[in-house]
Motif scaffolding. Structure first.
Motif, PDB file in Angstrom:
ATOM      1  N   LYS A  97       1.053  -0.983  -0.493  1.00 51.42           N
ATOM      2  CA  LYS A  97       0.151  -0.283   0.127  1.00 51.42           C
ATOM      3  C   LYS A  97       0.831   1.126   0.102  1.00 51.42           C
ATOM      4  O   LYS A  97      -0.054   1.944  -0.351  1.00 51.42           O
ATOM      5  CB  LYS A  97      -1.147   0.350   1.379  1.00 51.42           C
ATOM      6  N   GLU A  98       1.957   1.188   0.482  1.00 52.57           N
ATOM      7  CA  GLU A  98       2.785   2.379   0.866  1.00 52.57           C
ATOM      8  C   GLU A  98       3.629   2.394  -0.252  1.00 52.57           C
ATOM      9  O   GLU A  98       3.383   3.834  -0.672  1.00 52.57           O
ATOM     10  CB  GLU A  98       4.133   2.119   1.839  1.00 52.57           C
ATOM     11  N   ASP A  99       3.950   1.619  -0.888  1.00 51.31           N
ATOM     12  CA  ASP A  99       4.582   1.520  -2.495  1.00 51.31           C
ATOM     13  C   ASP A  99       3.534   2.310  -3.467  1.00 51.31           C
ATOM     14  O   ASP A  99       3.790   3.735  -4.576  1.00 51.31           O
ATOM     15  CB  ASP A  99       4.948   0.598  -3.264  1.00 51.31           C
ATOM     16  N   ALA A 100       2.532   1.649  -3.322  1.00 49.05           N
ATOM     17  CA  ALA A 100       1.471   2.099  -4.729  1.00 49.05           C
ATOM     18  C   ALA A 100       1.022   4.172  -3.930  1.00 49.05           C
ATOM     19  O   ALA A 100       0.864   4.509  -5.164  1.00 49.05           O
ATOM     20  CB  ALA A 100      -0.164   1.432  -4.079  1.00 49.05           C
ATOM     21  N   GLN A 101       0.882   4.095  -2.367  1.00 45.51           N
ATOM     22  CA  GLN A 101       0.579   6.047  -2.682  1.00 45.51           C
ATOM     23  C   GLN A 101       1.912   6.339  -3.364  1.00 45.51           C
ATOM     24  O   GLN A 101       1.308   7.415  -3.354  1.00 45.51           O
ATOM     25  CB  GLN A 101       0.242   5.739  -0.628  1.00 45.51           C
ATOM     26  N   LEU A 102       3.171   5.900  -2.547  1.00 44.13           N
ATOM     27  CA  LEU A 102       4.073   7.311  -3.404  1.00 44.13           C
ATOM     28  C   LEU A 102       4.365   6.825  -4.896  1.00 44.13           C
ATOM     29  O   LEU A 102       4.309   8.222  -4.934  1.00 44.13           O
ATOM     30  CB  LEU A 102       5.929   5.499  -2.367  1.00 44.13           C
ATOM     31  N   ASP A 103       3.743   5.824  -5.627  1.00 47.37           N
ATOM     32  CA  ASP A 103       3.613   5.781  -6.901  1.00 47.37           C
ATOM     33  C   ASP A 103       2.746   6.687  -7.843  1.00 47.37           C
ATOM     34  O   ASP A 103       3.228   8.113  -8.209  1.00 47.37           O
ATOM     35  CB  ASP A 103       3.155   4.183  -7.376  1.00 47.37           C
ATOM     36  N   ILE A 104       1.373   6.925  -7.219  1.00 42.89           N
ATOM     37  CA  ILE A 104       0.516   7.680  -7.424  1.00 42.89           C
ATOM     38  C   ILE A 104       1.109   9.430  -6.587  1.00 42.89           C
ATOM     39  O   ILE A 104       0.934   9.780  -7.489  1.00 42.89           O
ATOM     40  CB  ILE A 104      -0.690   7.250  -6.687  1.00 42.89           C
ATOM     41  N   GLU A 105       1.730   9.612  -6.576  1.00 45.17           N
ATOM     42  CA  GLU A 105       2.442  10.952  -5.374  1.00 45.17           C
ATOM     43  C   GLU A 105       3.420  11.265  -6.298  1.00 45.17           C
ATOM     44  O   GLU A 105       3.521  12.469  -6.805  1.00 45.17           O
ATOM     45  CB  GLU A 105       2.906  11.039  -3.914  1.00 45.17           C
ATOM     46  N   HIS A 106       3.984  10.425  -6.922  1.00 50.48           N
ATOM     47  CA  HIS A 106       5.025  10.535  -8.146  1.00 50.48           C
ATOM     48  C   HIS A 106       5.273  10.946  -9.572  1.00 50.48           C
ATOM     49  O   HIS A 106       5.490  11.571  -9.524  1.00 50.48           O
ATOM     50  CB  HIS A 106       6.521   9.539  -7.573  1.00 50.48           C
ATOM     51  N   PHE A 107       3.793  10.595  -9.536  1.00 58.58           N
ATOM     52  CA  PHE A 107       3.511  11.186 -10.762  1.00 58.58           C
ATOM     53  C   PHE A 107       3.324  12.047 -11.501  1.00 58.58           C
ATOM     54  O   PHE A 107       3.740  12.268 -12.619  1.00 58.58           O
ATOM     55  CB  PHE A 107       1.894  10.806 -11.727  1.00 58.58           C
ATOM     56  N   TRP A 108       3.733  13.078 -10.264  1.00 60.49           N
ATOM     57  CA  TRP A 108       3.671  14.829 -10.829  1.00 60.49           C
ATOM     58  C   TRP A 108       4.702  15.592 -10.887  1.00 60.49           C
ATOM     59  O   TRP A 108       5.506  16.270 -11.185  1.00 60.49           O
ATOM     60  CB  TRP A 108       2.428  15.488 -10.141  1.00 60.49           C
ATOM     61  N   ALA A 109       5.780  14.870 -10.205  1.00 65.63           N
ATOM     62  CA  ALA A 109       7.437  15.497  -9.945  1.00 65.63           C
ATOM     63  C   ALA A 109       7.715  15.711 -11.287  1.00 65.63           C
ATOM     64  O   ALA A 109       7.496  15.028 -12.572  1.00 65.63           O
ATOM     65  CB  ALA A 109       7.704  14.157  -9.040  1.00 65.63           C
ATOM     66  N   GLY A 110       7.830  16.663 -11.050  1.00 65.65           N
ATOM     67  CA  GLY A 110       8.855  17.212 -12.265  1.00 65.65           C
ATOM     68  C   GLY A 110       7.534  17.943 -13.551  1.00 65.65           C
ATOM     69  O   GLY A 110       8.277  18.497 -14.320  1.00 65.65           O
ATOM     70  N   ALA A 111       6.485  17.894 -12.892  1.00 65.49           N
ATOM     71  CA  ALA A 111       5.274  17.563 -14.065  1.00 65.49           C
ATOM     72  C   ALA A 111       5.640  19.549 -14.449  1.00 65.49           C
ATOM     73  O   ALA A 111       5.018  19.836 -15.982  1.00 65.49           O
ATOM     74  CB  ALA A 111       4.049  17.546 -13.421  1.00 65.49           C
TER      75      ALA A 111
END
Length: 332
Positions: free
Chosen positions: A264-278
């Motif tokens: 669950k933690e990795d999934a949450q981070l993956d979602i949050e990191h989508f916009w990194a640098g966007a």
């Protein structure tokens, strides 16, 4: 009506420039302050040395007051505060969460004023007790990270009851007559971001500015969360390919979690990191399809790229003209 705000900021007009990452740099901030407003540097994820350079560079471009916006969750917040104090910055805006009492005390002990965001009346009172010298109430109409309540509602909840400190309104403001209506309710001034992001002095990419000019208010949408188990902090930006891709990405990641392919933690981070640098992709590289074109709903009022001084003059004239018109109606 805006004297209290002007006196607090030390500027001619009680108009703050909203702190926008990659946009609110030395050039835009100094232009706003030189034009009689109050520019605010967006520190964002800057390291202390970078912020130090930016403040010094801004001071070379203006002898007028300006502030610095710091994110409360920054791991080096204490160091960033010291950078501001060392450079004689007199107004520090704490954003991105409720500031700690220690951070507020550190700023005030260093001789600067604390400006904090209050997304609810209860929090506004709490922040004043903690020592905040001024508040910004920002509605969901704003660009970037947003809260759930519109400015019209926040203003009714907060402005008639908070008199201890100056309160500045923000979110969806693009005209001077709108600023006037909030001043009449008890605001001390206003913060605007979108209108300045598309100004001549803004160093944002031409594609970024053109996207603003072509957009309507309804195009500035809040990012959507598709599963309550994986919360997403809503961000208001212009709808584009990235907006649709984010929805698809959330669904794919959640399916991986459900298939036990991710924690669950990795999934949450993956979602949050989508916009990194966007945001940087849109502002600096001009990729307005795959980047995040953060804009408030007032984007529909941005019709051309104008100098900051002209924008501020127009806002003031609109407010004064509206005030004169109202007085004429009362007299008749």
């Amino acid at each position: 009506m805006c004297q209290r705000g002007s006196d607090f900021l030390g500027s001619k007009h009680a108009i703050l420039g909203g702190a926008m990452s990659w946009v609110s740099d030395r050039y835009l901030v100094s232009a706003i302050s030189n034009a009689g407003g109050f520019g605010v540097i967006a520190c964002g994820a800057m390291e202390p040395s970078m912020l130090d350079d930016e403040i010094i560079a801004t001071q070379k471009l203006t002898d007028k007051p300006f502030g610095v916006n710091l994110i409360t969750m920054h791991p080096k917040l204490d160091e960033l505060i010291q950078v501001c104090l060392r450079n004689q910055v007199k107004h520090i805006v704490l954003a991105g969460g409720v500031p700690s009492s220690a951070a507020i005390k550190q700023i005030k002990d260093g001789g600067a004023q604390v400006v904090a965001f209050a997304p609810a009346a209860v929090l506004a009172k709490r922040l004043i007790k903690m020592g905040a010298d001024a508040l910004i109430i920002e509605g969901a109409e704003a660009g970037g990270h947003i809260g759930p309540v519109s400015l019209t509602v926040l203003a009714q909840e907060i402005l008639p009851f908070i008199r201890d400190v100056p309160v500045f309104v923000a979110g969806g403001i693009g005209r001077g007559d709108a600023i006037l209506s909030y001043l009449e309710m008890g605001a001390s001034g206003a913060q605007l971001g979108t209108i300045f992001a598309a100004s001549k002095e803004s160093r944002a990419h031409d594609n970024f500015k053109k996207a603003f000019i072509h957009a309507a208010a309804r195009d500035a949408i809040a990012s959507v969360q598709i599963d309550d188990s994986f919360p997403v902090i809503p961000v208001r930006a212009l709808a584009n390919k990235a907006t649709k891709a984010f929805m698809k990405h959330q669904a794919e990641v959640i399916q991986k979690y459900q298939r036990q392919e991710m924690t669950k933690e990795d999934a949450q981070l993956d979602i949050e990191h989508f916009w990194a640098g966007a945001l940087r992709r849109a502002v600096k590289d001009g990729d307005v399809e795959n980047g995040s074109v953060m804009a408030g709903q007032s984007v529909g009022m941005v019709k051309e790229i104008l100098p900051v001084a002209e924008i501020i003059q127009t806002l003031v004239k609109q407010a004064v003209d509206a005030l004169v018109a109202r007085r004429k109606r009362v007299d008749h």
